[in-house]
Design an enzyme around this catalytic site. Structure first.
Site: not given
Ligand code: SAJ
Length: 424
Positions: A210, A264
């Site tokens: 994870k 996360c």
């Molecule tokens: N972000 C960027 N650029 C990107 C992708 C995301 O700047 O290309 C930013 C988003 O705007 C946000 C942050 O990253 O601020 C996180 O967003 P996210 O959509 O990547 O992830 P979370 O935090 O909403 O959810 C993540 C997920 N993990 C992965 O995709 C590996 C989810 O599957 C997990 O269950 C969750 O963390 C968790 O609970 O740990």
């Protein structure tokens, strides 16, 4: 035979898990320290926004399969889904897990399964098992000395906020048992609702899997963010650059942005770094790059404002990512706060339809107004897009012409026409 499950912690993960088990016929008691959360679940209501969750909760409560309480009951299975924040020194704070264990321990008779779902540092599941046995020395983790056994496993949640009710069903799951029996019994439970593959391993590998998933994403976003700064210095359009590089069959660069928010991805890498500080320079650097992005955005806004008369700045979006209401560790909130604190005389408009009121932390500024999108775009001469909410991506580009535009998500400026008009 599982007849009763207690889910400890009715937050973003615990409540959906409780609801989906209950709608699949398992009798579930959700436990939370917050009386308001307990009351709202017992009314069939949901205390936060997550698509489809309310239907599951109200259905399960109406069926009589889901109820909530502040007291931990006796049960066959205990699922622990409590927060694991980090301390000031970035080490993990296991106090919520220990508190859950103190409430579970007196209810154990032997034979129960205790599943830790909270994202946890390596070793936390074994710690939970040993902590329970220290509280209940009449029990054991592996049946030694003929003492009744309890089964302890880790099954990390991996669902994406905004898609939780879908991904709970469709995602593969990883289950790490302190013993094989613990992993196998957990599998039987998750098979009740999970249609993805369920992979069994040991507890520490499950914890690491994870953490590594989120660290992988953090490092890749940091790479995109670092490239965006290099591109700015070189006068290269980062969005065009990434889109061209991504035509390579083995390249997939993520999107740069104003920073990484949520509870996360900005947290989990620290658990790995804390476990092996001398071996994790890359992950630490990634965290620093991503945490530094709000400062760069504030600097860009400051420079843009210097170039207009009677500046009115519209910040679009406050949540940590698109189309949700979650402001936790949102870089957008951080950016507005930092800019507002140092520019008390500038007229600031905030557009965020997912919240009713401006958060307290931003109220220090005398000239901040919460405004509808159209009004803010009409009034502002500096527009800063912080979150790619659908209503912003649909904005007509003609309404931006003549304004200073800072598009931290690349939703407007990917348009070559706009770029060549040199709006910025
Ligand atoms: N972000 C960027 N650029 C990107 C992708 C995301 O700047 O290309 C930013 C988003 O705007 C946000 C942050 O990253 O601020 C996180 O967003 P996210 O959509 O990547 O992830 P979370 O935090 O909403 O959810 C993540 C997920 N993990 C992965 O995709 C590996 C989810 O599957 C997990 O269950 C969750 O963390 C968790 O609970 O740990």
């Amino acid at each position: 035979m599982i007849s009763k499950v207690a889910v400890i912690g009715l937050g973003y993960i615990g409540l959906p898990t409780a609801a989906i088990l209950a709608t699949n016929g398992i009798r579930v008691v959700g436990v939370d320290v917050n009386q308001e959360t307990v009351d709202s679940v017992n009314r069939g209501e949901v205390p936060f926004v997550e698509p489809d969750l309310r239907v599951h909760v109200s259905g399960a409560v109406a069926q009589g399969n889901l109820s909530a309480s502040t007291e931990t009951p006796a049960a066959d299975v205990f699922i622990v889904a409590v927060p694991t924040p980090f301390n000031d020194d970035k080490s993990a704070d296991l106090s919520y897990i220990e508190s859950a264990a103190r409430n579970i321990a007196p209810k154990l008779a032997g034979g129960e399964l205790i599943i830790l779902e909270s994202t946890s540092p390596p070793g936390a599941t074994i710690h939970l098992g040993e902590y329970l046995i220290a509280l209940r020395p009449d029990l054991s983790l592996n049946g030694e000395s003929g003492r009744p056994q309890i089964l302890v496993a880790h099954c990390p949640e991996r669902v994406l906020p905004g898609r939780v009710m879908i991904e709970l069903v469709t995602n593969d799951r990883i289950i790490g048992g302190i013993t094989r029996e613990a992993a196998e019994k957990s599998k039987v439970l998750y098979e009740v609702f999970c249609k993805g593959e369920i992979h069994l391993t040991d507890a520490t590998t499950a914890e690491m899997s994870k953490l590594v998933e989120n660290s992988y994403r953090d490092v890749n976003i940091a790479f995109a963010n670092e490239l965006s700064m290099v591109s700015k210095r070189l006068g290269v359009d980062i969005w065009e650059l990434i889109s061209l590089a991504n035509h390579h069959p083995r390249v997939n660069i993520l999107s740069p942005g104003p920073g990484v928010g949520g509870h996360c991805i900005a947290v989990d890498p620290w658990f790995v770094i804390d476990a092996a500080p001398d071996l994790t320079n890359l992950m630490r650097a990634a965290r620093q790059v991503n945490d530094g992005m709000p400062f760069h955005v504030v600097e860009e806004v400051t420079q843009a404002v210097l170039r207009v008369d009677n500046p009115i700045v519209a910040f679009l979006g406050l949540s940590y990512k698109a189309n949700i209401d979650d402001l936790r560790q949102s870089p957008a909130v951080d950016i507005v706060k930092r800019y507002a604190q140092n520019n008390l005389s500038v007229d600031i408009r905030l557009v965020e339809k997912h919240i009713d009121n401006i958060p307290q932390v931003l109220r220090v500024h005398p000239n901040i107004r919460h405004q509808e999108l159209d009004g803010a775009l009409a009034d502002a001469n500096v527009v800063v897009l912080l979150v790619d909410h659908s209503e912003f991506t649909e904005v007509s580009l003609s309404s931006l012409v003549g304004k200073k535009v800072i598009d931290t998500r690349g939703v407007w400026l990917t348009s070559r026409e706009l770029r060549f008009e040199r709006v910025i």
